[in-house]
Each structure stands twice: as structure tokens, then as C-alpha cells.
Design a protein around this motif. Structure first.
Motif, PDB file in Angstrom:
ATOM      1  N   GLY A   9       7.263  35.645  21.316  1.00 43.65           N
ATOM      2  CA  GLY A   9       7.329  35.750  19.870  1.00 43.65           C
ATOM      3  C   GLY A   9       6.166  35.048  19.214  1.00 43.65           C
ATOM      4  N   PRO A  10       5.645  35.632  18.134  1.00 44.62           N
ATOM      5  CA  PRO A  10       4.496  35.051  17.440  1.00 44.62           C
ATOM      6  C   PRO A  10       4.762  33.644  16.922  1.00 44.62           C
ATOM      7  CG  PRO A  10       4.895  37.305  16.719  1.00 44.62           C
ATOM      8  CD  PRO A  10       6.063  36.924  17.550  1.00 44.62           C
ATOM      9  N   ALA A  11       5.963  33.391  16.393  1.00 47.49           N
ATOM     10  CA  ALA A  11       6.243  32.066  15.839  1.00 47.49           C
ATOM     11  C   ALA A  11       6.180  30.998  16.918  1.00 47.49           C
ATOM     12  CB  ALA A  11       7.611  32.063  15.162  1.00 47.49           C
ATOM     13  N   LEU A  12       6.785  31.270  18.055  1.00 48.56           N
ATOM     14  CA  LEU A  12       6.740  30.305  19.151  1.00 48.56           C
ATOM     15  C   LEU A  12       5.315  30.090  19.624  1.00 48.56           C
ATOM     16  CD1 LEU A  12       9.867  31.118  21.352  1.00 48.56           C
ATOM     17  CD2 LEU A  12       9.320  28.960  20.232  1.00 48.56           C
ATOM     18  N   ALA A  13       4.533  31.160  19.666  1.00 51.00           N
ATOM     19  CA  ALA A  13       3.139  31.029  20.104  1.00 51.00           C
ATOM     20  C   ALA A  13       2.370  30.111  19.163  1.00 51.00           C
ATOM     21  CB  ALA A  13       2.483  32.401  20.166  1.00 51.00           C
ATOM     22  N   HIS A  14       2.585  30.263  17.846  1.00 50.85           N
ATOM     23  CA  HIS A  14       1.892  29.397  16.896  1.00 50.85           C
ATOM     24  C   HIS A  14       2.372  27.953  17.022  1.00 50.85           C
ATOM     25  CE1 HIS A  14      -0.313  32.580  15.016  1.00 50.85           C
ATOM     26  NE2 HIS A  14       0.776  33.225  14.626  1.00 50.85           N
ATOM     27  N   LEU A  15       3.681  27.746  17.215  1.00 52.92           N
ATOM     28  CA  LEU A  15       4.190  26.391  17.370  1.00 52.92           C
ATOM     29  C   LEU A  15       3.638  25.725  18.629  1.00 52.92           C
ATOM     30  CD1 LEU A  15       7.901  26.875  16.240  1.00 52.92           C
ATOM     31  CD2 LEU A  15       6.205  25.372  15.172  1.00 52.92           C
ATOM     32  N   GLN A  16       3.530  26.486  19.701  1.00 48.34           N
ATOM     33  CA  GLN A  16       2.975  25.910  20.925  1.00 48.34           C
ATOM     34  C   GLN A  16       1.487  25.611  20.767  1.00 48.34           C
ATOM     35  OE1 GLN A  16       4.093  28.426  24.238  1.00 48.34           O
ATOM     36  NE2 GLN A  16       5.886  27.138  24.600  1.00 48.34           N
ATOM     37  N   GLY A  17       0.799  26.448  19.998  1.00 46.69           N
ATOM     38  CA  GLY A  17      -0.594  26.138  19.699  1.00 46.69           C
ATOM     39  C   GLY A  17      -0.721  24.839  18.925  1.00 46.69           C
ATOM     40  N   LEU A  18       0.200  24.608  17.985  1.00 47.12           N
ATOM     41  CA  LEU A  18       0.217  23.350  17.257  1.00 47.12           C
ATOM     42  C   LEU A  18       0.480  22.178  18.199  1.00 47.12           C
ATOM     43  CD1 LEU A  18       2.172  23.979  13.915  1.00 47.12           C
ATOM     44  CD2 LEU A  18      -0.123  23.052  14.168  1.00 47.12           C
ATOM     45  N   GLU A  19       1.429  22.343  19.096  1.00 41.66           N
ATOM     46  CA  GLU A  19       1.729  21.271  20.046  1.00 41.66           C
ATOM     47  C   GLU A  19       0.508  20.907  20.871  1.00 41.66           C
ATOM     48  OE1 GLU A  19       5.511  21.592  22.262  1.00 41.66           O
ATOM     49  OE2 GLU A  19       5.810  23.420  21.076  1.00 41.66           O
ATOM     50  N   ARG A  20      -0.187  21.911  21.361  1.00 43.07           N
ATOM     51  CA  ARG A  20      -1.367  21.635  22.187  1.00 43.07           C
ATOM     52  C   ARG A  20      -2.438  20.896  21.387  1.00 43.07           C
ATOM     53  NH1 ARG A  20      -0.024  26.755  24.324  1.00 43.07           N
ATOM     54  NH2 ARG A  20      -1.293  27.814  22.739  1.00 43.07           N
ATOM     55  N   ALA A  21      -2.695  21.357  20.149  1.00 47.33           N
ATOM     56  CA  ALA A  21      -3.722  20.709  19.326  1.00 47.33           C
ATOM     57  C   ALA A  21      -3.338  19.270  19.009  1.00 47.33           C
ATOM     58  CB  ALA A  21      -3.942  21.504  18.041  1.00 47.33           C
ATOM     59  N   LEU A  22      -2.052  19.047  18.689  1.00 49.40           N
ATOM     60  CA  LEU A  22      -1.611  17.691  18.374  1.00 49.40           C
ATOM     61  C   LEU A  22      -1.672  16.786  19.596  1.00 49.40           C
ATOM     62  CD1 LEU A  22       1.414  18.587  16.063  1.00 49.40           C
ATOM     63  CD2 LEU A  22      -0.737  17.538  15.351  1.00 49.40           C
ATOM     64  N   ALA A  23      -1.324  17.336  20.763  1.00 48.45           N
ATOM     65  CA  ALA A  23      -1.407  16.541  21.994  1.00 48.45           C
ATOM     66  C   ALA A  23      -2.854  16.135  22.283  1.00 48.45           C
ATOM     67  CB  ALA A  23      -0.830  17.330  23.166  1.00 48.45           C
ATOM     68  N   GLU A  24      -3.787  17.049  22.046  1.00 46.20           N
ATOM     69  CA  GLU A  24      -5.199  16.736  22.301  1.00 46.20           C
ATOM     70  C   GLU A  24      -5.756  15.772  21.265  1.00 46.20           C
ATOM     71  OE1 GLU A  24      -7.498  20.292  22.721  1.00 46.20           O
ATOM     72  OE2 GLU A  24      -6.044  21.210  24.084  1.00 46.20           O
ATOM     73  N   LEU A  25      -5.186  15.752  20.055  1.00 50.07           N
ATOM     74  CA  LEU A  25      -5.657  14.817  19.027  1.00 50.07           C
ATOM     75  C   LEU A  25      -5.372  13.372  19.397  1.00 50.07           C
ATOM     76  CD1 LEU A  25      -4.809  16.534  15.619  1.00 50.07           C
ATOM     77  CD2 LEU A  25      -7.010  15.555  16.252  1.00 50.07           C
ATOM     78  N   ALA A  26      -4.401  13.153  20.286  1.00 52.78           N
ATOM     79  CA  ALA A  26      -4.065  11.780  20.664  1.00 52.78           C
ATOM     80  C   ALA A  26      -5.253  11.061  21.290  1.00 52.78           C
ATOM     81  CB  ALA A  26      -2.883  11.787  21.634  1.00 52.78           C
ATOM     82  N   THR A  27      -6.137  11.800  21.981  1.00 54.04           N
ATOM     83  CA  THR A  27      -7.277  11.158  22.650  1.00 54.04           C
ATOM     84  C   THR A  27      -8.306  10.624  21.658  1.00 54.04           C
ATOM     85  OG1 THR A  27      -6.972  12.501  24.629  1.00 54.04           O
ATOM     86  CG2 THR A  27      -9.147  11.499  24.298  1.00 54.04           C
ATOM     87  N   PRO A  28      -8.861  11.453  20.754  1.00 57.40           N
ATOM     88  CA  PRO A  28      -9.859  10.892  19.829  1.00 57.40           C
ATOM     89  C   PRO A  28      -9.280   9.928  18.805  1.00 57.40           C
ATOM     90  CG  PRO A  28      -9.391  13.174  19.255  1.00 57.40           C
ATOM     91  CD  PRO A  28      -8.706  12.922  20.560  1.00 57.40           C
ATOM     92  N   LEU A  29      -8.019  10.121  18.399  1.00 55.61           N
ATOM     93  CA  LEU A  29      -7.443   9.242  17.391  1.00 55.61           C
ATOM     94  C   LEU A  29      -6.977   7.918  17.985  1.00 55.61           C
ATOM     95  CD1 LEU A  29      -5.342  11.667  15.138  1.00 55.61           C
ATOM     96  CD2 LEU A  29      -7.663  10.813  14.793  1.00 55.61           C
ATOM     97  N   GLY A  30      -6.669   7.901  19.276  1.00 48.44           N
ATOM     98  CA  GLY A  30      -6.128   6.700  19.888  1.00 48.44           C
ATOM     99  C   GLY A  30      -7.138   5.831  20.590  1.00 48.44           C
ATOM    100  N   SER A  31      -8.375   6.311  20.746  1.00 49.12           N
ATOM    101  CA  SER A  31      -9.365   5.542  21.486  1.00 49.12           C
ATOM    102  C   SER A  31     -10.125   4.600  20.564  1.00 49.12           C
ATOM    103  CB  SER A  31     -10.340   6.490  22.185  1.00 49.12           C
ATOM    104  OG  SER A  31     -10.956   7.348  21.242  1.00 49.12           O
ATOM    105  N   ASP A  32     -10.742   3.589  21.148  1.00 47.19           N
ATOM    106  CA  ASP A  32     -11.552   2.638  20.406  1.00 47.19           C
ATOM    107  C   ASP A  32     -12.783   3.357  19.856  1.00 47.19           C
ATOM    108  OD1 ASP A  32     -13.123   0.618  19.434  1.00 47.19           O
ATOM    109  OD2 ASP A  32     -13.048  -0.624  21.230  1.00 47.19           O
ATOM    110  N   PRO A  33     -13.025   3.290  18.551  1.00 46.36           N
ATOM    111  CA  PRO A  33     -14.175   4.005  17.972  1.00 46.36           C
ATOM    112  C   PRO A  33     -15.508   3.614  18.588  1.00 46.36           C
ATOM    113  CG  PRO A  33     -12.728   3.204  16.238  1.00 46.36           C
ATOM    114  CD  PRO A  33     -12.236   2.595  17.502  1.00 46.36           C
TER     115      PRO A  33
END
Length: 500
Positions: free
Chosen positions: A468-492
Motif C-alpha cells: 500500500g502507498p501509505a505504508l510505503a510512505h510511512l516506511q520511507g519516513l522511518e528510514r529517513a528519521l533513523a538515518e537522521l540520528a547519525t548526523p544529529l547525534g554526533s559531535d559537531p
């Protein structure tokens, strides 16, 4: 810069309307027999009214436009009255700077009125207006505002069909922690020093240093943003001075070609403002040279002085943001990013509720707000991704954050489109996926830079779960948010490592 997207040709239409509005204001002043000084004042007043009034509704825009004389006329009178009294004039100008910036706390209306007040003082110095010219200056400004309002609200009411996106609310704070308060002190200090140094360079054209310092503080919120804006202003002025030598000086104030080129500059100011500050300043600088030509005072030395005064103003602004109540780029970036992430969650929750059958759920406003917040995030991160930035690790992190937030916005747009389909059904897995998105946002915005297990599991779900398209978009959001943890959580300051 040349192929920037222009949805609905909004920038093109706004720029064309500005040319008509400014042209109508000048033509009306000339038709009434006003002097050249008054006509130029009217044209600049129309330009400011069309450029600075950015309220979210047409009604509020009309009210703000009607209030402009209340901000401009007293300042115009004060500036002309103090023309020959240098100490009092300088003190009054610095006071106008503080009040004009402080007024930004009252939103778009305060922002517009503050700019209009400052620019009326500036224009008086630019044209060397005297007290006996005040009546015709009032008449020119009044006619200009009437003409520009008629063009904007009656002849070509673009905003009635295409409402402008609402600007994001300013970052919270109280007292000196409030952004507008800090910036008022910063801008006042910068303009006071620029005024003093500018007068050492020229007793007649010092106001360009003050104007440069003032405008560098418009639409900036951090130390880095202000420094980048100052660099871009100097760059645009350099190119504009070169254009003035090649174009304005040979024209020598010839009325018809000068008027046509001023119209081109007005178009350029409005068309490039949203995509390139340097190009906008190029147009402003060339227009100033052309106006000097009309006034009969243009020569190469004046253009060089204009560049020197601009450099003084930029340096004063840079020193002020570093030394006077500084706001770090990192703190501002983090605040805007967190607001964007909360907006991602709000849009997701509303879309999921809409798919579940809620008649009141509406994700569209949150999706629109997300677009404006992302534009603000890009502005905040601009100092870090600037080509001249020496911080390679920070540049890489900022670039990854922008890319991943763009991914989030793309998935949110897709999810909102699915939710708008009346035939779209609800899947029980949508609630679980929405919960995982919420958990990921909470982890990123609460300082917990590791996602909880459900969010991580959702990010690596099997293809069978993404039906389903909705689930696909939600999973895309999950992946992007999971990857954001690396640049946002590391020492600048730490070296940048791309996660697998």
C-alpha cells in the motif's frame, strides 16, 4: 540562480507587478509636477510597500499598507528637520534603528513598519532632502502608497488566488533571550559603529555603511546566517559597482534609458530576492548608480566609495553578531530542525487519522507548514554548507541533514496525497507505523539520539510489510528519521563518517 523553481510563476508575476506599481507611483508624482527628489522618494516608497508587506492574508496586507505612513511620516519629518544638526541626526538615526528592529517581535506587520521607518530616514540622507521639501515628500509618498496599493489589491491581486505561505513563528524566548531583543541591540551597535566609521570615509555618503549593517540583520537569526549574508552583500555590491561603471556612467543620467534600466533593476530585485541575495544586491547597487546619474552626481569615485561603505557596514555587522549577545549557529539550527521534525510527526498523525476515517483530521496545513519550516532550516544551515566554509565535517553533516529532511518532506507529501483520496482504505499496520514515526521523532527531539527498537525494526521491515502507498510512505519516513540520528547525534567537531 537562473533555473530556480518558481511554482505558479509567483516570483515572475510578483516582479512584473512591482515594475507596474513603482512605475505608476513615479508617473503619478511626475504628473502632479513634483520635483525629481520627490518622484524618486515616491518610487522607493512604492518599492518598499510592495517588497516588505508580507502578511499572511490580503486583509492584513491592506491594513499594514495603510499603516505605513504612520511609521514613515514622523521619521521623514525628523530626518529633514535634523539635516544640518549632525549629532542629533546621528542619535535619532541610531534610535530609529533600534526601534525598527525591536518592532519585528510583532510579526510581519512590525517587520514591515520597522523597515519603512528606517528607510524613510535613509532615503532622506540619500537624497539630501531639506525641511522645505517635506510637504512634497509627504505628497509623493502618499501618492506612491495609493498607486502601489491599487496595483496590488485591485489591478493584479495575486495573493487572492495564490495566498502566500505563512511564515514560521519566531523561536521562543524572553527578555534578552528573545531573538528580536538580541538583534535590536546587535543591529544598533553595528549601525552606530558603521555610522562613525562611515563618516570618516565620507561626510556625505556615510549612510551606505549604516544601510548595509541594517539590511544584513533582516531575516537572519544566528551568527552564521549574518556572516554569510554580509559576505553575499559585499559580493553583490562588487559586481553591481562593476555594472554601474559599464552601464550607469556611460548613460550619464539620460532619462529614458535610465528609467527603463531602473525598471529592469526593480524586476531583478523582486525576482531574485527569494533565491539569491547576491543577485538582489547587484540589482539594488546598479539601481542606486542609475539614480545617482539622474541626480547628476555619478562618477567612478562615488561607486568606489559605495563599495567601501558597504565593506564597513558588513564588517561592523560581523563584529556585532560575534561580540554583542551572540546567538550560535548550532543553537539556532537545532531549534529549527526540532520544529521541522515535530511538524513531520503532526502531519503523519493527521494523515493516519484521516485514513482511519476521522472526518476532522486534516494533514494539509501541517504539510504546508513543513515546507516553510524546511525553507527556514535551509537558511539556518546555509553558513555550514557555504562553499567557503572551512568546517568540512560540519558541512557534510549539514548537507546530510538537509537531504534527509527533504526525503521526509517528500514522503509526507505523498502520504497527504494518499490520505486525500476518498477511496483510500485503512490498514491496521498504519497505526503501528505512525507510532514508530512518533517514537523516532521523540528520540531525535528529546536528545536521545538512539531510536527505540520498534522504530528501528520498522526502518528495516520486510518488503511484504510495505503493502500500500501509505505504508510505503510511512516506511520511507522511518528510514529517513533513523538515518537522521547519525548526523544529529554526533559531535559537531568530530570527523564525519557516513553510516552503513
Amino acid at each position: 540562480m537562473f533555473v530556480a523553481p518558481d511554482p505558479g510563476r509567483l516570483r515572475l508575476r510578483t516582479a512584473a507587478r512591482a515594475v507596474i506599481g513603482v512605475g505608476a507611483a513615479v508617473a503619478l508624482a511626475e504628473g502632479c509636477g513634483l520635483s525629481l527628489t520627490a518622484s524618486i522618494t515616491g518610487g522607493l516608497a512604492a518599492l518598499l510597500a510592495l517588497f516588505t508587506v508580507t502578511d499572511p492574508t490580503v486583509r492584513r496586507q491592506a491594513v499594514t499598507t495603510a499603516l505605513l505612513p504612520a511609521a514613515g511620516f514622523p521619521v521623514l519629518a525628523l530626518a529633514t528637520a535634523l539635516h544640518g544638526v549632525t549629532p542629533l541626526r546621528d542619535a535619532a538615526f541610531v534610535l530609529v534603528v533600534f526601534c525598527g528592529v525591536y518592532a519585528r517581535r510583532w510579526g510581519p506587520r512590525g517587520h514591515a513598519l520597522g523597515i519603512f521607518a528606517f528607510m524613510n530616514f535613509f532615503i532622506t540622507q540619500f537624497l539630501h532632502a531639506l525641511p522645505d521639501q517635506l510637504p512634497e515628500l509627504y505628497a509623493a509618498v502618499g501618492l506612491a502608497l495609493a498607486a502601489s496599493a491599487a496595483v496590488r489589491f485591485l489591478l493584479w491581486p495575486i495573493e487572492r488566488r495564490t495566498p502566500p505561505p505563512a511564515a514560521p513563528a519566531p523561536l521562543p524566548g524572553h527578555g534578552l533571550a528573545r531573538h528580536t531583543t538580541r538583534q535590536a541591540f546587535q543591529a544598533t551597535a553595528a549601525c552606530a559603529v558603521a555610522l562613525t566609521v562611515g563618516q570618516v570615509l565620507s561626510e556625505d555618503r556615510w549612510y551606505w555603511a549604516v544601510g548595509t549593517a541594517w539590511w544584513i540583520f533582516v531575516n537572519t537569526a544566528s551568527r552564521g546566517e549574518t556572516l554569510v549574508r554580509g559576505f553575499r552583500r559585499v559580493l553583490g555590491t562588487v559586481v553591481g559597482v562593476a555594472a554601474g561603471v559599464l552601464i550607469a556612467i556611460p548613460l550619464d543620467g539620460a532619462p529614458v534609458p535610465t528609467a527603463l534600466l531602473v525598471a529592469v533593476c526593480v524586476f531583478g530585485i523582486f525576482y531574485t530576492a527569494a533565491v539569491s541575495y547576491s543577485w538582489m544586491i547587484l540589482a539594488v547597487t546598479l539601481m542606486a548608480g542609475l539614480l545617482y546619474g539622474l541626480l547628476g552626481v555619478l562618477d567612478p569615485g562615488l561607486l568606489v566609495l559605495r563599495l567601501e561603505e558597504t565593506a564597513v557596514g558588513a564588517v561592523c555587522a560581523a563584529l556585532a553578531v560575534v561580540l554583542v549577545l551572540p546567538v550560535t549557529t548550532h543553537a539556532t539550527n537545532d531549534a529549527w530542525i526540532q520544529r521541522a521534525l515535530h511538524c513531520v510527526h503532526a502531519a503523519t498523525a493527521q494523515a493516519t487519522a484521516r485514513l482511519a476515517g476521522s472526518p476532522t483530521a486534516d494533514p494539509a496545513p501541517h504539510a504546508a507548514e513543513l515546507e516553510t519550516l524546511l525553507a527556514r532550516v535551509r537558511m539556518a544551515l546555509a553558513p555550514l554548507v557555504h562553499p567557503l566554509s572551512p568546517f568540512r565535517a560540519r558541512k557534510a553533516r549539514a548537507g546530510q541533514v538537509i537531504a534527509l529532511l527533504d526525503d521526509c518532506a517528500r514522503e509526507v507529501r505523498g502520504l497527504v496525497a494518499v490520505a486525500a483520496d476518498p477511496d483510500a482504505g485503512h490498514d491496521a499496520r498504519l497505526a503501528a507505523a505512525c507510532w514508530r514515526v512518533e517514537a523516532a521523532v521523540q528520540a531525535l527531539t528529546a536528545g536521545e539520539r538512539e531510536l527505540e527498537e520498534p522504530a528501528a525494526a520498522g526502518a528495516t521491515a520486510s518488503p511484504a510489510a510495505a503493502t500500500g502507498p501509505a505504508l510505503a510512505h510511512l516506511q520511507g519516513l522511518e528510514r529517513a528519521l533513523a538515518e537522521l540520528a547519525t548526523p544529529l547525534g554526533s559531535d559537531p567537531k568530530a570527523p564525519f563518517v557516513i553510516s552503513a
